[in-house]
Design an enzyme around this catalytic site. Structure first.
Site, PDB file in Angstrom:
ATOM      1  N   ALA A  56     -13.736  36.513 -10.974  1.00 38.10           N
ATOM      2  CA  ALA A  56     -12.958  35.368 -10.484  1.00 38.10           C
ATOM      3  C   ALA A  56     -12.058  35.816  -9.336  1.00 38.10           C
ATOM      4  O   ALA A  56     -11.738  36.998  -9.210  1.00 38.10           O
ATOM      5  CB  ALA A  56     -12.118  34.794 -11.611  1.00 38.10           C
ATOM      6  N   CYS A  57     -11.634  34.861  -8.514  1.00 46.02           N
ATOM      7  CA  CYS A  57     -10.763  35.169  -7.390  1.00 46.02           C
ATOM      8  C   CYS A  57      -9.447  35.727  -7.919  1.00 46.02           C
ATOM      9  O   CYS A  57      -9.013  35.288  -8.975  1.00 46.02           O
ATOM     10  CB  CYS A  57     -10.517  33.936  -6.520  1.00 46.02           C
ATOM     11  SG  CYS A  57      -9.099  32.924  -6.982  1.00 46.02           S
ATOM     12  N   PRO A  58      -8.781  36.674  -7.306  1.00 44.58           N
ATOM     13  CA  PRO A  58      -9.147  37.286  -6.020  1.00 44.58           C
ATOM     14  C   PRO A  58      -9.924  38.597  -6.143  1.00 44.58           C
ATOM     15  O   PRO A  58      -9.948  39.369  -5.190  1.00 44.58           O
ATOM     16  CB  PRO A  58      -7.761  37.547  -5.404  1.00 44.58           C
ATOM     17  CG  PRO A  58      -6.893  37.893  -6.582  1.00 44.58           C
ATOM     18  CD  PRO A  58      -7.435  37.102  -7.743  1.00 44.58           C
TER      19      PRO A  58
END
Lengths: 82, 383
Positions: free
Chosen positions: A18-20
């Site tokens: 998942a980001c980041p």
């Protein structure tokens, strides 16, 4: 064109991250490829499509486009400029 | 400013501003008087009617519109739905495509898609400003032709003011589709732009109570009720009138407009300081939105390598309440469509917004804490 202009020196598999995280992995890996060569980031995180080009702009690297990997995952290409 | 309404460290007025003292006083007194049905002819009903009419006139006066252009709704979202969909329905014979700027509030997108008719998105530049030439081209070429064009007054996430005068000039002679303006982020803080056929505002964004929205329909615009009728005094409204709520909302709006010049100047200077200081003291940060042509009270920036949820949590632990448009902080798990449309960094995002009584000292403390918080979060991921 020199060979390193089109061949990918390193590919990061960031699928499922998942980001980041994909951008963090990219930042950690960029120093390990020669200046002028390409690094590929495989990422299914939807934010990567915006954040990898933004990272390139902020860090003075070149965003060389997006293609699809064999399984359809977006594959972002980054050229190390410095 | 003897009365402080906002708790120390609350920097999220763009989500909702604390009740303005003028609204609080009005709400308490109106609770006891505005209970009756304003349609009834008995004394209590007439009294409710009088209060409702007063609220409408005060709201119209503060916004610079006619009283018969004002409809009170149950929320800003409802005002958006009714404004946009009423114009769309009013143009059903001439057009069907809803033309929507890429940075509209999600309420505009949801309502547009709900129609089942084609929705076209108009791009924005890197400051979040709608591309006027592209908008005019799309308006002229859309097939089926546009029923309504939606461009907000100012952006709710990055504060950029939209060039609505340029939009109206560019559409002149190319499309006669009506313009819907979502003014929820701007109303009260800036005069309403011109050129709209319908507009929407939300009271809790200017220090009124939640549960009050304002729908404006310009006299002479073709607007058709998109939902069931309800036989109210105002044919555009449905549901029993919230008389105390609309009175309190009007009182807050009048007060906010009266103090606007003073508050605007103070907030602009504070936001300028935040923009400059964050860019200077936090490495690898992107401060976004128009630095000048913007709402007075808000700023958005994004920090590389930082998780938005962790940033919100760490700042909250230090006493600061801020919003974030990063994916991991959103219920949808998708990044902010506004930041995405601008092509700017979406993670590590902070939206800071000032209340009328936010102090210089609070901002200084926030600016002192931020670099350390960001550095700490980066060190956790080895950067």
């Amino acid at each position: 064109m020199t060979p390193e202009a089109t061949t990918v020196a390193l590919e990061l598999d960031c699928r499922g991250m998942a980001c980041p995280r994909p951008v963090i992995e990219l930042a950690k890996a960029i120093g390990g490829v020669p200046v002028g060569s390409l690094l590929a980031v495989l990422a299914d995180d939807v934010a990567a499509r915006t954040d990898i080009p933004a990272w390139c702009r902020m860090r003075g690297q070149e965003y060389a486009g997006e293609e699809a990997a064999a399984d359809g995952t977006p594959r972002h290409l980054v050229r190390r400029l410095s | 400013m003897s009365e402080r309404a906002t708790p120390d460290g609350y920097l999220d007025a763009a989500s909702s501003e604390a009740l303005h003292p003028a609204a609080r006083r009005m709400l308490l007194s109106a609770m006891d008087q505005g209970y009756a049905d304003p349609r009834r002819l008995h004394g209590a009903g007439r009294s409710s009617r009088l209060l409702l009419d007063n609220a409408r006139e005060a709201t119209a006066d503060a916004l610079g519109v006619r009283p018969d252009e004002v409809t009170f709704t149950g929320s800003g979202t409802e005002a958006v739905h009714r404004g946009l969909l009423g114009l769309h329905r009013g143009r059903a014979r001439q057009g069907r495509t809803l033309l929507v700027s890429a940075v509209e509030h999600s309420a505009v997108f949801h309502a547009s898609r709900w129609t089942g008719d084609p929705v076209e998105t108009v791009p924005v530049d890197e400051l979040g400003r709608v591309e006027v030439a592209a908008l005019a081209d799309l308006a002229a070429s859309a097939d089926p032709p546009p029923s309504v064009i939606a461009v907000q007054a100012a952006n709710h996430e990055v504060g950029t003011v939209q060039p609505l005068a340029e939009v109206a000039a560019a559409l002149d002679g190319r499309s006669d589709a009506p313009l819907f303006v979502d003014a929820c982020a701007a109303a009260g803080r800036a005069p309403l732009p011109h050129g709209w056929a319908a507009a929407a505002a939300s009271a809790h964004k200017w220090g009124g109570p939640a549960g009050v929205g304002v729908l404006l329909v310009r006299k002479g615009s073709r607007w058709r009720q998109p939902f069931p009728d309800d036989d109210r005094l105002d044919p555009r409204a449905t549901g029993f009138a919230n008389v105390p709520g609309v009175l309190a909302s009007a009182a807050a709006l009048q007060a906010v407009v009266a103090e606007r010049d003073e508050v605007d100047a103070r907030q602009r200077a504070l936001i300028d300081r935040v923009r400059a200081t964050v860019a200077a003291t936090v490495p690898d940060v992107e401060v976004v939105g128009d630095p000048v042509d913007r709402l007075p009270h808000l700023v958005t920036f994004s920090c590389l390598y930082v998780d938005g949820e962790a940033l919100v949590t760490e700042l909250d632990r230090r006493g600061f309440g801020i919003a974030s448009g990063s994916a991991c902080t959103a219920s949808t798990l998708a990044p902010s469509h506004v930041l995405e449309a601008m092509g700017v960094l979406t993670h590590g995002n902070v939206r800071l917004s000032l209340s009328r009584d936010t102090s210089e000292d609070e901002i200084d403390r926030f600016l002192a804490a931020l670099p350390e918080v960001v550095a700490e979060l980066r060190s956790r991921v080895g950067l």
